[in-house]
Design a protein around this motif. Sequence first.
Motif, PDB file in Angstrom:
ATOM      1  N   GLU A   4      -1.038 -17.680   6.651  1.00 17.26           N
ATOM      2  CA  GLU A   4      -0.225 -17.578   5.440  1.00 17.26           C
ATOM      3  C   GLU A   4      -0.029 -16.124   5.022  1.00 17.26           C
ATOM      4  OE1 GLU A   4      -2.698 -19.843   5.848  1.00 17.26           O
ATOM      5  OE2 GLU A   4      -1.346 -21.562   6.006  1.00 17.26           O
ATOM      6  N   GLU A   5      -1.096 -15.315   5.117  1.00 13.63           N
ATOM      7  CA  GLU A   5      -0.982 -13.902   4.765  1.00 13.63           C
ATOM      8  C   GLU A   5      -0.011 -13.184   5.702  1.00 13.63           C
ATOM      9  OE1 GLU A   5      -5.345 -12.796   2.946  1.00 13.63           O
ATOM     10  OE2 GLU A   5      -5.193 -13.228   5.092  1.00 13.63           O
ATOM     11  N   ALA A   6      -0.096 -13.504   6.986  1.00 13.18           N
ATOM     12  CA  ALA A   6       0.810 -12.887   7.951  1.00 13.18           C
ATOM     13  C   ALA A   6       2.246 -13.350   7.721  1.00 13.18           C
ATOM     14  CB  ALA A   6       0.355 -13.203   9.373  1.00 13.18           C
ATOM     15  N   ALA A   7       2.432 -14.635   7.480  1.00 13.40           N
ATOM     16  CA  ALA A   7       3.781 -15.174   7.255  1.00 13.40           C
ATOM     17  C   ALA A   7       4.409 -14.562   6.009  1.00 13.40           C
ATOM     18  CB  ALA A   7       3.743 -16.692   7.143  1.00 13.40           C
ATOM     19  N   ALA A   8       3.596 -14.200   5.026  1.00 15.57           N
ATOM     20  CA  ALA A   8       4.116 -13.587   3.800  1.00 15.57           C
ATOM     21  C   ALA A   8       4.788 -12.248   4.078  1.00 15.57           C
ATOM     22  CB  ALA A   8       2.983 -13.411   2.786  1.00 15.57           C
ATOM     23  N   LEU A   9       4.430 -11.604   5.187  1.00 14.42           N
ATOM     24  CA  LEU A   9       5.023 -10.312   5.550  1.00 14.42           C
ATOM     25  C   LEU A   9       6.385 -10.452   6.227  1.00 14.42           C
ATOM     26  CD1 LEU A   9       1.832  -8.639   7.064  1.00 14.42           C
ATOM     27  CD2 LEU A   9       2.776  -8.315   4.753  1.00 14.42           C
ATOM     28  N   ILE A  10       6.731 -11.658   6.640  1.00 20.87           N
ATOM     29  CA  ILE A  10       7.970 -11.888   7.385  1.00 20.87           C
ATOM     30  C   ILE A  10       9.115 -12.156   6.420  1.00 20.87           C
ATOM     31  CG2 ILE A  10       9.107 -13.364   9.091  1.00 20.87           C
ATOM     32  CD1 ILE A  10       6.252 -13.896  10.231  1.00 20.87           C
ATOM     33  N   GLN A  11      10.199 -11.421   6.600  1.00 20.00           N
ATOM     34  CA  GLN A  11      11.368 -11.508   5.730  1.00 20.00           C
ATOM     35  C   GLN A  11      12.523 -12.211   6.448  1.00 20.00           C
ATOM     36  OE1 GLN A  11      11.114 -10.467   2.523  1.00 20.00           O
ATOM     37  NE2 GLN A  11       8.978 -10.135   3.137  1.00 20.00           N
ATOM     38  N   PRO A  12      13.459 -12.774   5.681  1.00 24.84           N
ATOM     39  CA  PRO A  12      14.661 -13.353   6.303  1.00 24.84           C
ATOM     40  C   PRO A  12      15.355 -12.313   7.178  1.00 24.84           C
ATOM     41  CG  PRO A  12      14.567 -13.916   3.976  1.00 24.84           C
ATOM     42  CD  PRO A  12      13.481 -12.911   4.218  1.00 24.84           C
ATOM     43  N   GLY A  13      15.811 -12.742   8.335  1.00 25.22           N
ATOM     44  CA  GLY A  13      16.509 -11.857   9.261  1.00 25.22           C
ATOM     45  C   GLY A  13      15.608 -11.089  10.200  1.00 25.22           C
ATOM     46  N   SER A  14      14.301 -11.271  10.081  1.00 19.25           N
ATOM     47  CA  SER A  14      13.368 -10.552  10.955  1.00 19.25           C
ATOM     48  C   SER A  14      13.573 -10.931  12.415  1.00 19.25           C
ATOM     49  CB  SER A  14      11.918 -10.865  10.571  1.00 19.25           C
ATOM     50  OG  SER A  14      11.597 -10.340   9.317  1.00 19.25           O
ATOM     51  N   GLN A  15      13.379  -9.947  13.273  1.00 19.19           N
ATOM     52  CA  GLN A  15      13.374 -10.146  14.720  1.00 19.19           C
ATOM     53  C   GLN A  15      11.914 -10.097  15.132  1.00 19.19           C
ATOM     54  OE1 GLN A  15      17.282 -10.008  16.336  1.00 19.19           O
ATOM     55  NE2 GLN A  15      16.475  -8.103  17.079  1.00 19.19           N
ATOM     56  N   ILE A  16      11.410 -11.217  15.652  1.00 16.39           N
ATOM     57  CA  ILE A  16       9.976 -11.355  15.891  1.00 16.39           C
ATOM     58  C   ILE A  16       9.699 -11.592  17.366  1.00 16.39           C
ATOM     59  CG2 ILE A  16       7.902 -12.628  15.269  1.00 16.39           C
ATOM     60  CD1 ILE A  16       9.479 -13.639  12.789  1.00 16.39           C
ATOM     61  N   GLY A  17       8.855 -10.753  17.935  1.00 16.36           N
ATOM     62  CA  GLY A  17       8.337 -10.985  19.275  1.00 16.36           C
ATOM     63  C   GLY A  17       7.038 -11.758  19.151  1.00 16.36           C
ATOM     64  N   MET A  18       6.869 -12.767  19.984  1.00 17.98           N
ATOM     65  CA  MET A  18       5.640 -13.572  19.941  1.00 17.98           C
ATOM     66  C   MET A  18       5.032 -13.636  21.326  1.00 17.98           C
ATOM     67  SD  MET A  18       6.119 -16.482  17.145  1.00 17.98           S
ATOM     68  CE  MET A  18       7.121 -16.276  15.681  1.00 17.98           C
ATOM     69  N   SER A  19       3.702 -13.571  21.351  1.00 22.19           N
ATOM     70  CA  SER A  19       2.977 -13.595  22.613  1.00 22.19           C
ATOM     71  C   SER A  19       3.010 -14.984  23.229  1.00 22.19           C
ATOM     72  CB  SER A  19       1.527 -13.172  22.391  1.00 22.19           C
ATOM     73  OG  SER A  19       0.824 -14.157  21.627  1.00 22.19           O
ATOM     74  N   GLY A  20       2.506 -15.044  24.454  1.00 22.34           N
ATOM     75  CA  GLY A  20       2.307 -16.333  25.089  1.00 22.34           C
ATOM     76  C   GLY A  20       3.189 -16.571  26.289  1.00 22.34           C
ATOM     77  N   PHE A  21       2.714 -17.436  27.106  1.00 25.41           N
ATOM     78  CA  PHE A  21       3.452 -17.882  28.282  1.00 25.41           C
ATOM     79  C   PHE A  21       3.041 -19.332  28.479  1.00 25.41           C
ATOM     80  CE2 PHE A  21       4.531 -18.585  32.639  1.00 25.41           C
ATOM     81  CZ  PHE A  21       5.660 -17.813  32.852  1.00 25.41           C
TER      82      PHE A  21
END
Length: 135
Positions: A4-21
């Motif tokens: 929740e704390e991390a998601a609070a930093l994300i704004q509309p229109g953000s371009q987000i890279g996410m880990s994983g395969f």
Amino acid sequence: MSGEEAAALIQPGSQIGMSGFTGSGYPKAVPMALARKVAEAHLRGEKFKVNVFTGASTGPELDGALAMSGAMQLRTPYQSDPITRRLINSGEMQYIDMHLSHVAQMVEYGFLGKLDLAIIEVPSDLPILGRILLP
């Protein structure tokens, strides 16, 4: 920090890279918290969508949750979630189908725009320095 704390930093229109395969190492807590944040924004009549870049397919806690909440405007390079697929095929979500090996170079050279942040899953039993959200 919590999802929740991390998601609070994300704004509309953000371009987000996410880990994983596939099922390995893709973030779960942050995308699910972001999906809740976006769903709440949509209930208030606010527009809130993000662009998501990963290394490959992920799972329901990322693609499924974000697709169900209407959080993704653009997804690349690969996905296997049925809800995401339905949104792409209906034209409700943009999708760039490219080979996985091309994403890093496309992002690095700016062809997909500036990456705003990266969310990387690291096992919680690692020292705190291993768990970072990069703005």
